[in-house]
Design an enzyme around this catalytic site. Structure first.
Site, PDB file in Angstrom:
ATOM      1  N   TYR A   1      57.846  48.025  60.985  1.00 37.82           N
ATOM      2  CA  TYR A   1      56.828  48.475  61.922  1.00 37.82           C
ATOM      3  C   TYR A   1      55.559  48.808  61.131  1.00 37.82           C
ATOM      4  O   TYR A   1      55.571  49.634  60.222  1.00 37.82           O
ATOM      5  CB  TYR A   1      57.348  49.710  62.655  1.00 37.82           C
ATOM      6  CG  TYR A   1      56.542  50.194  63.840  1.00 37.82           C
ATOM      7  CD1 TYR A   1      55.297  49.662  64.164  1.00 37.82           C
ATOM      8  CD2 TYR A   1      57.024  51.205  64.662  1.00 37.82           C
ATOM      9  CE1 TYR A   1      54.574  50.106  65.243  1.00 37.82           C
ATOM     10  CE2 TYR A   1      56.310  51.671  65.754  1.00 37.82           C
ATOM     11  CZ  TYR A   1      55.082  51.126  66.035  1.00 37.82           C
ATOM     12  OH  TYR A   1      54.368  51.579  67.119  1.00 37.82           O
ATOM     13  N   CYS A   2      54.446  48.118  61.443  1.00 38.04           N
ATOM     14  CA  CYS A   2      53.142  48.403  60.852  1.00 38.04           C
ATOM     15  C   CYS A   2      53.224  48.319  59.327  1.00 38.04           C
ATOM     16  O   CYS A   2      53.639  47.306  58.782  1.00 38.04           O
ATOM     17  CB  CYS A   2      52.652  49.769  61.344  1.00 38.04           C
ATOM     18  SG  CYS A   2      50.948  50.168  60.878  1.00 38.04           S
ATOM     19  N   LEU A   3      52.853  49.380  58.616  1.00 34.35           N
ATOM     20  CA  LEU A   3      52.921  49.360  57.160  1.00 34.35           C
ATOM     21  C   LEU A   3      54.356  49.184  56.675  1.00 34.35           C
ATOM     22  O   LEU A   3      54.592  48.595  55.616  1.00 34.35           O
ATOM     23  CB  LEU A   3      52.315  50.647  56.590  1.00 34.35           C
ATOM     24  CG  LEU A   3      52.268  50.789  55.071  1.00 34.35           C
ATOM     25  CD1 LEU A   3      51.554  49.611  54.427  1.00 34.35           C
ATOM     26  CD2 LEU A   3      51.608  52.104  54.677  1.00 34.35           C
TER      27      LEU A   3
END
Length: 625
Positions: free
Chosen positions: A355-357
């Protein structure tokens, strides 16, 4: 092992505590970056009395760090350079100046003509409509004189300034967006909706309540300031306590090191899919965004569908963790978690989710394993993960050498970037909704916005270590090393095209952090089957999109390996829209790529392998402030 949080250790080791020595991955072939260690030494210069040139640089960094706290991390030098470039290019563009003068005259004439008609006929349509995302002037009160004159003049002025700060020949795209961004922020500060005497909603509330809206607003303001000074969370967050109201899916912590706790969730079905799921949330967020209230918990949904779910819960780093970088997040995070899962579910390659980073950390780890011939995952899923930063969207004004150096000096001083500092920049991206409209509603109207579990999670901020954030900003954002094939793991470059596992990529249509067209560029980097799904909503709300959530929709297609590329605009125009949550679509994708036979749920932990149960979910790291 105990439930207590391990004390910081002086040297970075794969595991803190009595864990197998091999766990956490191989040692680095070469140092990650010399900068953090050098910076640590440099911080001592101001007290060690080293020669002036070095100490002078140290003083500069301290000055930047102090100044950065007052500017929410925005570099004054970057802003000044952008402004000077705009002024210089505009001064040498007589054609643009003439065009702006003409536009100003036309807008003034247009407003005068419209004002005359509107004064005689109140039902006259507006001469300019707000942008679709601008909700400040939607109430009926704004359509009556004199307030319709106020907001119409404001919108025309806003439009003129957009023309004045864009499409100037010779100006860099970076500085053009920065100047346009700054102009928008200044205009939003003086919008007629922000002042009581020019806002009809506030005047109506004042007349109705006899001015009590200002009394309630003052009380709200004092209450908020008290919490800010005391370092407490916003009003209403106390209704969503971790372990009591959110993060309730039953599970156990089966592993802990100095960087992560690994949670294995209790099965909810008699049989499960043979392949477990490993979720790697972003290190800049608490993991329970994917395990909020029971009705919108992705973890609970997956467990109820028959999946064995493991979740990484990141430690909230402090100044003692300043030297933790991407290498540690891969080794002590992703690789350590995979080793535990291999012990708990032998022979099963997990579905890996980032998720994301966290998706960036996971992708680099998977690409490195693919490069080295390790087939340790079955599929790869990425939520709102941007891997190519040539077009970072609205984040562009915050990413240049001056800005990154400024942020580095802030982190160098305190050892990390505080989540509140990080959130400030993103609030500016949506200042209408997150700053000015909120202040108008709570301080002028005296109305408190209801707190939700997602809003309470958003207020539960975390930190990012100096080394980690510096590496991400420089190597990934500024230099775009991962997309260019220059990013190194263990001294050798990794390439996303080496990944052979099928990929499921989720982007969201209103994402200000990872614009969906940038996320879509995964098609240009991957050399495997890519299923791309564009969901409605923003960076977080579009992911937390449980079945039954109103007004949700998505578009999805699969591009097989070797098929021709389709640009994002053509893709969006051609792919049909499906109403509802995208979670069942992902569940069907996971099922189709799992073993057909269901099996008995695995044991919780693997005590024989040294991974006995440590404690109950949600663990201890999630409570770190």
């Amino acid at each position: 092992m105990s439930d207590s949080i391990p004390k910081p250790v002086s040297r970075i080791s794969p595991v803190a505590g009595p864990q197998p020595a091999s766990l956490g991955g191989e040692r680095r072939a070469e140092p990650r970056l010399p900068a953090p260690a050098a910076a640590t030494e440099e911080r001592r210069e101001i007290t060690d009395g080293i020669t002036f040139p070095a100490s002078g640089r140290t003083i500069d960094r301290f000055f930047h760090a102090v100044l950065g706290r007052m500017t929410l991390g925005v570099s004054p030098a970057a802003a000044a350079l952008a402004y000077m470039e705009w002024m210089t290019h505009l001064a040498m563009a007589p054609g643009k100046q003439a065009e702006l003068a003409q536009k100003a005259w036309r807008k003034a004439a247009r407003f005068a003509a419209w004002s005359t008609h509107a004064a005689l006929r109140p039902d006259t349509p507006p001469c300019i409509e707000p942008m679709p995302q601008d909700r400040r002037f939607r109430s009926p009160e704004w359509q009556r004189p004199p307030f319709n004159f106020y907001y119409q003049a404001f919108l025309l002025t806003q439009q003129w300034w957009w023309n004045a700060t864009t499409h100037i020949r010779g100006m860099s795209k970076q500085n053009e967006q920065s100047v346009s961004f700054m102009a928008r922020q200044l205009l939003d500060m003086i919008a007629p909706s922000n002042f009581a005497w020019t806002n009809p909603e506030v005047l109506k509330a004042t007349a109705t309540s006899g001015g009590m809206n200002f009394v309630r607003g003052a009380a709200n303001f004092l209450q908020d300031m008290e919490r800010v000074v005391a370092g407490r969370k916003p009003v209403g967050t106390e209704r969503f306590v971790v372990g009591r109201d959110v993060a309730l899916t039953p599970g156990h912590v089966v592993f802990r090191n100095r960087l992560i706790e690994l949670i294995q969730y209790t099965p909810a079905t008699e049989t499960v899919y043979a392949e477990p799921i490993l979720i790697v949330p972003a290190p800049i967020m608490k993991y329970y965004i994917l395990d909020l209230s029971p009705e919108n918990s992705m973890v609970r949904y997956l467990v109820e569908q028959g999946h064995t779910v493991f979740m990484i819960s990141w430690k909230n780093p402090g100044s003692e963790d300043r030297d933790l970088g991407m290498d540690e997040y891969r080794r002590l995070g992703v690789r350590a978690a995979l080793r535990v899962i291999e012990a708990v579910v032998p022979g099963a390659r997990p579905h890996a989710v980032g998720y994301c980073l966290g998706g960036i950390v996971l992708t680099t780890a998977v690409a490195a394993m693919a490069r080295d011939g390790e087939e340790r995952i079955r599929t790869l899923t990425l939520f709102t993960t941007e891997l190519d930063y040539t077009e970072p969207g609205e984040l562009l004004p915050f990413i240049d050498e001056s800005q990154v150096a400024y942020l580095e000096d802030m982190m160098w001083d305190q050892g990390y970037l505080d989540g509140r500092q990080f959130a400030g920049a993103f609030h500016l991206l949506r200042s209408n909704d997150l700053i000015w409209s909120k202040m108008m509603r709570e301080y002028l109207l005296g109305e408190r916005q209801g707190m939700t579990d997602l809003m309470a999670w958003n207020a539960d901020v975390t930190r990012v270590p100096y080394a980690m954030h510096s590496e991400v900003l420089r190597s990934l954002f500024l230099q775009n090393d991962l997309a260019a094939g220059h990013y190194k793991v263990d001294g050798r470059p990794v390439v996303i095209g080496d990944i052979r596992s099928p990929i499921f990529c989720v982007a969201t249509a209103e994402d200000h952090v990872a614009p969906w067209k940038s996320v879509y560029k995964l098609h240009l980097l991957a050399d495997t089957d890519v299923t791309f799904l564009l969901a409605s909503g923003g960076h977080n709300a579009g992911v937390v999109s449980e079945p039954g959530h109103p007004r949700r929709r998505y578009q999805v297609t699969t591009r097989k390996e070797g098929e021709r590329y389709v640009d994002p605009d053509t893709w969006a125009a051609q792919v049909p829209v499906t109403e509802g949550s995208w979670w069942p679509e992902w569940q069907r994708w996971l099922t189709a790529r799992s073993s057909p036979e269901r099996v008995r749920p695995p044991q919780i932990g693997a005590a024989a392998e040294g991974f006995a149960v440590i404690g109950q979910a949600p663990g201890s790291y999630v409570f770190q402030e």
